[in-house]
Design a protein around this motif. Structure first.
Motif, PDB file in Angstrom:
ATOM      1  N   UNK A 139       0.829  -1.216   0.000  1.00 44.60           N
ATOM      2  CA  UNK A 139       0.000   0.000   0.000  1.00 44.60           C
ATOM      3  C   UNK A 139       0.860   1.262   0.000  1.00 44.60           C
ATOM      4  N   UNK A 140       1.917   1.257   0.802  1.00 45.19           N
ATOM      5  CA  UNK A 140       2.786   2.431   0.867  1.00 45.19           C
ATOM      6  C   UNK A 140       3.489   2.645  -0.469  1.00 45.19           C
ATOM      7  N   UNK A 141       4.013   1.551  -1.053  1.00 49.19           N
ATOM      8  CA  UNK A 141       4.693   1.649  -2.357  1.00 49.19           C
ATOM      9  C   UNK A 141       3.717   2.165  -3.420  1.00 49.19           C
ATOM     10  N   UNK A 142       2.503   1.633  -3.412  1.00 51.52           N
ATOM     11  CA  UNK A 142       1.457   2.029  -4.361  1.00 51.52           C
ATOM     12  C   UNK A 142       1.131   3.518  -4.266  1.00 51.52           C
ATOM     13  N   UNK A 143       1.186   4.059  -3.042  1.00 49.35           N
ATOM     14  CA  UNK A 143       0.800   5.455  -2.812  1.00 49.35           C
ATOM     15  C   UNK A 143       1.993   6.411  -2.861  1.00 49.35           C
ATOM     16  N   UNK A 144       3.156   5.919  -3.269  1.00 47.90           N
ATOM     17  CA  UNK A 144       4.320   6.792  -3.368  1.00 47.90           C
ATOM     18  C   UNK A 144       4.996   7.072  -2.038  1.00 47.90           C
ATOM     19  N   UNK A 145       4.609   6.352  -1.000  1.00 47.24           N
ATOM     20  CA  UNK A 145       5.244   6.533   0.318  1.00 47.24           C
ATOM     21  C   UNK A 145       6.467   5.640   0.409  1.00 47.24           C
ATOM     22  N   UNK A 146       7.477   5.982  -0.371  1.00 47.37           N
ATOM     23  CA  UNK A 146       8.584   5.046  -0.594  1.00 47.37           C
ATOM     24  C   UNK A 146       9.322   4.676   0.683  1.00 47.37           C
ATOM     25  N   UNK A 147       9.419   5.628   1.624  1.00 46.33           N
ATOM     26  CA  UNK A 147      10.165   5.329   2.853  1.00 46.33           C
ATOM     27  C   UNK A 147       9.446   4.287   3.703  1.00 46.33           C
ATOM     28  N   UNK A 148       8.166   4.064   3.460  1.00 51.83           N
ATOM     29  CA  UNK A 148       7.426   3.009   4.161  1.00 51.83           C
ATOM     30  C   UNK A 148       7.055   1.858   3.225  1.00 51.83           C
ATOM     31  N   UNK A 149       7.649   1.825   2.027  1.00 51.01           N
ATOM     32  CA  UNK A 149       7.335   0.789   1.052  1.00 51.01           C
ATOM     33  C   UNK A 149       8.367  -0.335   1.064  1.00 51.01           C
ATOM     34  N   UNK A 150       8.665  -0.840  -0.112  1.00 46.10           N
ATOM     35  CA  UNK A 150       9.575  -1.986  -0.232  1.00 46.10           C
ATOM     36  C   UNK A 150      10.942  -1.712   0.384  1.00 46.10           C
ATOM     37  N   UNK A 151      11.298  -0.422   0.444  1.00 45.95           N
ATOM     38  CA  UNK A 151      12.563  -0.021   1.076  1.00 45.95           C
ATOM     39  C   UNK A 151      12.703  -0.574   2.496  1.00 45.95           C
ATOM     40  N   UNK A 152      11.558  -0.806   3.157  1.00 48.21           N
ATOM     41  CA  UNK A 152      11.610  -1.316   4.534  1.00 48.21           C
ATOM     42  C   UNK A 152      11.918  -2.808   4.598  1.00 48.21           C
ATOM     43  N   UNK A 153      11.805  -3.473   3.467  1.00 45.34           N
ATOM     44  CA  UNK A 153      11.852  -4.938   3.488  1.00 45.34           C
ATOM     45  C   UNK A 153      13.199  -5.486   3.988  1.00 45.34           C
ATOM     46  N   UNK A 154      14.327  -5.021   3.423  1.00 44.96           N
ATOM     47  CA  UNK A 154      15.602  -5.580   3.915  1.00 44.96           C
ATOM     48  C   UNK A 154      15.764  -5.422   5.429  1.00 44.96           C
ATOM     49  N   UNK A 155      15.322  -4.275   5.977  1.00 43.74           N
ATOM     50  CA  UNK A 155      15.463  -4.034   7.414  1.00 43.74           C
ATOM     51  C   UNK A 155      14.631  -4.956   8.287  1.00 43.74           C
ATOM     52  N   UNK A 156      13.636  -5.596   7.696  1.00 50.05           N
ATOM     53  CA  UNK A 156      12.833  -6.520   8.511  1.00 50.05           C
ATOM     54  C   UNK A 156      13.695  -7.670   9.039  1.00 50.05           C
ATOM     55  N   UNK A 157      14.813  -7.940   8.333  1.00 50.33           N
ATOM     56  CA  UNK A 157      15.690  -9.026   8.814  1.00 50.33           C
ATOM     57  C   UNK A 157      16.337  -8.658  10.146  1.00 50.33           C
ATOM     58  N   UNK A 158      16.701  -7.379  10.310  1.00 49.80           N
ATOM     59  CA  UNK A 158      17.243  -6.937  11.612  1.00 49.80           C
ATOM     60  C   UNK A 158      16.190  -7.137  12.701  1.00 49.80           C
ATOM     61  N   UNK A 159      14.945  -6.769  12.361  1.00 47.46           N
ATOM     62  CA  UNK A 159      13.885  -6.922  13.359  1.00 47.46           C
ATOM     63  C   UNK A 159      13.658  -8.393  13.691  1.00 47.46           C
ATOM     64  N   UNK A 200      15.973  -9.983  16.189  1.00 47.91           N
ATOM     65  CA  UNK A 200      15.936  -9.619  17.613  1.00 47.91           C
ATOM     66  C   UNK A 200      15.526 -10.859  18.420  1.00 47.91           C
ATOM     67  N   UNK A 201      16.232 -11.133  19.531  1.00 45.45           N
ATOM     68  CA  UNK A 201      15.933 -12.360  20.288  1.00 45.45           C
ATOM     69  C   UNK A 201      14.478 -12.478  20.744  1.00 45.45           C
ATOM     70  N   UNK A 202      13.816 -11.332  20.945  1.00 48.64           N
ATOM     71  CA  UNK A 202      12.421 -11.404  21.411  1.00 48.64           C
ATOM     72  C   UNK A 202      11.436 -11.613  20.267  1.00 48.64           C
ATOM     73  N   UNK A 203      11.867 -11.395  19.039  1.00 47.38           N
ATOM     74  CA  UNK A 203      10.933 -11.469  17.907  1.00 47.38           C
ATOM     75  C   UNK A 203      10.440 -12.897  17.720  1.00 47.38           C
TER      76      UNK A 203
END
Lengths: 337, 337
Positions: free
Chosen positions: A39-59, A62-65
């Motif tokens: 939805x974010x990518x579709x609406x041009x909200x690039x900083x909340x779009x696919x750009x976030x995907x690689x960082x999900x690996x850091x999340x 996390x030991x609690x995840x």
């Protein structure tokens, strides 16, 4: 070869979903996260779009995840539901709690959903916009991490503390805003650092609490709220209401919880739904429309308007995705395959 | 002879009450209004104190004003109460609705009170502070009159749209803020005009929608929101939630309703109460205290702190009242006697 691919919503969703599944995220979690990134990518909200995907690996590292977290929805009172994200991504819990929230709001006129213990890395507007699509008013807020000094202060205490609001409009896209209560976003400050440009005065302080225009100094020091002491007061309200009030972490506690993993912050989210059908007559709804029209008729922009225009264009012409980002995401699936 | 009298709370209350009764206001109405004016005077909020008293005559002379109005409280749902002010002063209806509001919030975790059809000329903080004194969180907002252009606009649409919030603190005065969502208050702009001083850039526009530092031009043109497009979005949210959402006038409709009488604006007010006892543990309350302490420990000020300090001093030493204002108020009782 163009630097940009043009994809459909379904293709972007599949890319995100496959990436998250490849890295071991449960299907429901992956579905909710892929949807909101799409939805974010579709609406041009690039900083909340696919750009976030690689960082999900850091999340996810996390030991609690918990990759298999299943949100637990509890009705605490007829007006209050809780959605415990169980240390998965916050968005699945928020979305899972929306139906009970909306049911309660329709019965009572207003209701709240407290989302707890979620790793939060998505925009807030998809949640409030979903509420507005059901004809209700949505209001949402959350703490983040203690990056922000109060107005008149020198040291970070508050989070960037976003607030989002959606007002349903008959036959039109809702009035929606969603912004951090800081003078500028952390991403924007980081972009200035990357480009070697100073930031405007008022964006932040250095580690000694002095005004600075050096983006690196702000990132190591403290960001500042938008709008001086008034914005600072609103950021403090958000900190209290979406932290302690719902029995969840403050921005400072969320930062401590991270323990250097650079995960998305883990905290709560407060979501309110209010039903205009209870007290507003058709004339009142028309008066609201007249207010919003009086804003746009003079050439001022409604906060969600640009996003909705980009959405319409992208749904017609296809959704642009940076090719390097696309290749990187695909590569991150092969490398461990 | 000093320019300032020093009075007790009881003396100020009696002065205001007697004035309002002299001019035909019903006892309950006069009591509520006298109380809130006294509280403002006691706390150093002079622009909302006895200074407001002479202007109540303009409000009471509006053809719709009802000196004998008795608020009607209706429970619409278990979470929503309405207090119809019946075209008397708003403050009596707000205060009359607080007990049912607080009862509902204690049962359900959150509740709202819609105050309708009240002439509104008082500060918002006495209401939310009263809620916090009961251990609940209070949030209140209202439209005013269409004096404010949206960010990026040229013409007034929105009201000065104040918002007030109170968070209860164990054993201490609550965290309270109460401010207009404009760059500066209308009173402050008028003061600049009176003193022949320009206002800072960003406070307002002239009647052609151009930036100006001429206070007279701003008063004839448009005030501007605080905090640019973010403040403008919040002001718009307040306009929608405390106007159409509760079935009451927008700021533009409130201005039309006045018909040149220069009365206090007649509109609604939205009040929310939220009970932290539902989800917040003692540790969460302690974390909220730590957040607020981290703000003051670095020398930043909490929004209500100065007011509470003045209150403590005035309750000890007596409450200063401008002698000329006092004499004027006394004179306005004799002249028609």
């Amino acid at each position: 070869m163009s630097d940009t691919l043009t994809l459909t919503e379904a293709q972007i969703h599949a890319l995100a979903f496959d990436f998250l599944r490849f890295h071991g995220l449960a299907a429901d979690q992956a579905q909710a996260m892929a949807q909101v990134l799409t939805q974010a990518q579709r609406d041009g909200g690039l900083s909340h779009g696919l750009q976030r995907l690689p960082g999900t690996l850091d999340t996810m590292s996390h030991p609690a995840f918990n990759r298999d977290a299943v949100p637990v929805i509890t009705q605490v009172t007829p007006a209050v539901n809780c959605a415990d994200a169980g240390f998965g991504f916050s968005i699945l819990a928020s979305m899972s709690g929306l139906d009970p929230l909306i049911d309660s709001a329709r019965k009572l006129g207003l209701a709240m959903l407290a989302v707890n213990n979620g790793f939060h890395s998505t925009a807030l507007w998809p949640v409030v916009e979903r509420i507005a699509e059901q004809g209700l008013v949505g209001l949402s807020m959350n703490p983040t991490r203690d990056w922000v000094a109060p107005a008149g202060g020198t040291r970070p205490v508050l989070g960037t503390n976003p607030i989002a609001f959606a007002w349903p409009r008959p036959g039109r896209a809702p009035y929606v805003f969603d912004f951090a209560t800081t003078a500028a976003s952390r991403a924007d400050i980081a972009l200035h650092r990357q480009q070697g440009k100073p930031v405007p005065e008022g964006w932040g302080l250095d580690a000694e609490g002095r005004d600075t225009t050096d983006p690196a100094a702000v990132l190591a020091g403290a960001m500042l709220p938008f709008g001086g002491h008034k914005g600072s007061a609103i950021a403090t309200m958000i900190e209290l209401l979406s932290g302690p009030f719902i029995g969840d972490r403050t921005s400072a506690a969320s930062a401590r919880f991270d323990q250097g993993h650079d995960a998305a912050p883990c905290h709560g989210e407060l979501i309110l739904a209010l039903d205009p059908a209870l007290l507003a007559s058709p004339d009142d709804i028309a008066a609201a429309e007249a207010t919003l029209d009086a804003i746009t008729d003079q050439g001022a922009r409604l906060p969600g308007a640009r996003r909705h225009a980009i959405r319409a264009q992208n749904l017609r012409d296809g959704i642009p995705v940076d090719r390097a980002l696309y290749d990187r995401i695909r590569g991150m699936m092969k490398s461990e395959g």
